[in-house]
Design a protein around this motif. Structure first.
Motif, mmCIF file in Angstrom:
data_model
loop_
_atom_site.group_PDB
_atom_site.id
_atom_site.type_symbol
_atom_site.label_atom_id
_atom_site.label_comp_id
_atom_site.label_asym_id
_atom_site.label_seq_id
_atom_site.Cartn_x
_atom_site.Cartn_y
_atom_site.Cartn_z
ATOM 1 N N ILE A 6 0.920 -1.325 0.061
ATOM 2 C CA ILE A 6 -0.113 0.055 0.216
ATOM 3 C C ILE A 6 0.734 1.287 -0.072
ATOM 4 N N VAL A 32 -0.168 -6.438 5.297
ATOM 5 C CA VAL A 32 0.172 -5.099 4.391
ATOM 6 C C VAL A 32 1.445 -4.738 4.885
ATOM 7 N N VAL A 34 3.344 -0.887 4.186
ATOM 8 C CA VAL A 34 2.918 0.608 3.796
ATOM 9 C C VAL A 34 4.005 1.597 3.656
ATOM 10 N N PHE A 54 -1.898 -0.953 -4.272
ATOM 11 C CA PHE A 54 -2.950 0.088 -3.884
ATOM 12 C C PHE A 54 -2.530 1.291 -3.323
ATOM 13 N N VAL A 106 -9.590 -0.811 2.498
ATOM 14 C CA VAL A 106 -8.586 -0.718 1.806
ATOM 15 C C VAL A 106 -8.394 -2.150 1.205
#
Length: 396
Positions: A6, A32, A34, A54, A106
């Protein structure tokens, strides 16, 4: 399986810091990764060098990126809420909400986008199992079994979606007034419209499931708000049904889909049976019921043999309302009972629907069925399911 990559793009560094801390140490730490940017120039430069899974960003970051070639093909959502956010034409997520709900949304959006094919149709991502509860003859207790199954699986830590595709929904009272449908713009009708529009235009479909469905505390699962009229269901064809189920299965808000449909043969029920991973085929120890079930099986075997044998291959025959032994001979050799669910005599006199979800004997049988099906707890997801039920009224 690698983490979802992400990219977060917001100007406020004080927003970035707790977001990164939660993503690295919270319940999503293994799911995830980030990377964050607080400067537009640095964000655009990074996006020119690589493509994340994303992008979550404010309008000032997304506008120039989407206008460039690099903004094509990467799923994204706006972090904001004003007119500028809406004008970008994509999904909008509010920045100041519990981070577990924001990251769940998300992941849901990312899963739906990854499941989209080049022409906008959705295909199975393999995330959620589709379990169809079916009977070839009426009166086998399909809906009661489906509701109890959804409740027990939800109580075991799975994220469950209950999907009712009956023309006349017999589960309405279980789903009214218990989940809080305020804020749901249109439930299933709106979702079907949006899915059709995406197929027709060839666009990626990014709307999160939380926009259309809500968590039902009494049932320990999520579902669509009940329909006032069956018009939308009557208009559903095989393509609509398959697209709907694929969309639900691709959602990170679902571990398993428990689907209930009519006994009558129509495009919705046929699509569900084709698409289901497993089918719980309900039977009762009743001569007329067994004869009707065998009659339908003979018909399918003659008219659509390949489809029929594919269905048999993933079916588990469940005898409902079972006493101490079977009174009738099973009409076909393929019908081998996988499990037995007890007959509850007191249900003959039930005047409140919620009693059907509270029988200790029946719950014991349903839990035993879950064990036989191999549907146990998923500890890494149970906390998310509880939080979705508790925080801000469920899926918001």
């Amino acid at each position: 399986m690698r983490n979802l990559q992400i990219t977060l793009a917001v100007a406020d560094e004080q927003y970035i810091e707790p977001f990164l801390l939660y993503a690295r140490t919270g319940e999503f730490a293994k799911q995830v990764s980030v990377r964050a940017f607080s400067k537009v120039e640095a964000f655009l430069a990074a996006m020119g060098e690589g493509r994340p899974d994303f992008v979550l960003g404010e309008p000032d970051f997304l506008s120039p990126w989407l206008a460039s070639e690099g903004g094509k093909g990467v799923p994204w959502a706006v972090l904001g809420g004003g007119e500028e956010s809406i004008a970008l034409g994509g999904p909008v997520l509010l920045p100041f909400q519990p981070l577990n709900l924001l990251l769940t949304a998300v992941m849901d959006l990312a899963g739906s986008a990854q499941a989209s094919s080049a022409n906008g149709a959705l295909t199975l991502s393999g995330k959620a199992e589709v379990l169809a509860v079916y009977s070839a003859a009426a009166g086998a207790g399909k809906t009661t079994v489906a509701l109890n199954l959804a409740k027990q699986l939800g109580g075991r830590g799975l994220k469950v979606f209950y999907l009712n595709l009956e023309t006349v929904d017999s589960s309405v009272t279980f789903r009214s007034g218990s989940g809080g449908h305020q804020g749901r713009e249109g439930g299933l009708p709106e979702l079907l419209y949006d899915l059709r529009a995406a197929r027709e235009t060839g666009e990626l479909f990014r709307s999160p499931l939380s926009r259309y469905a809500s968590f039902q505390e009494r049932m320990k699962c999520a579902s669509f708000p009940p329909l006032d009229r069956p018009d939308e269901l009557l208009q559903m064809d095989q393509a609509d049904t398959t697209a709907l189920i694929d969309y639900l299965a691709a959602s990170d808000m679902c571990d398993i889909i428990v689907a209930d449909t009519d006994t009558e043969s129509h495009e919705r029920s046929e699509a569900l049976l084709d698409r289901a991973d497993r089918v719980l085929w309900m039977l009762t120890d009743d001569l007329l019921h067994l004869q009707k079930a065998a009659g339908w099986m003979n018909h399918w075997e003659t008219r659509q043999p390949e489809r029929f044998y594919a269905l048999l291959g993933k079916s588990h025959f469940i005898v409902n309302r079972y006493g101490d032994h079977l009174e009738n001979t099973l009409p076909r050799p393929e019908i081998r009972p996988f499990a037995f669910l007890s007959y509850i005599p007191s249900w003959k006199y039930v005047s409140r629907e919620d009693v059907l979800l509270g029988s200790p004997i029946f719950q014991r049988d349903i839990l035993a069925l879950c064990e036989q099906l191999g549907l146990g707890e998923r500890g890494n997801r149970s906390a998310t399911g509880r939080e979705l039920a508790q925080a801000a009224g469920g899926w918001q």
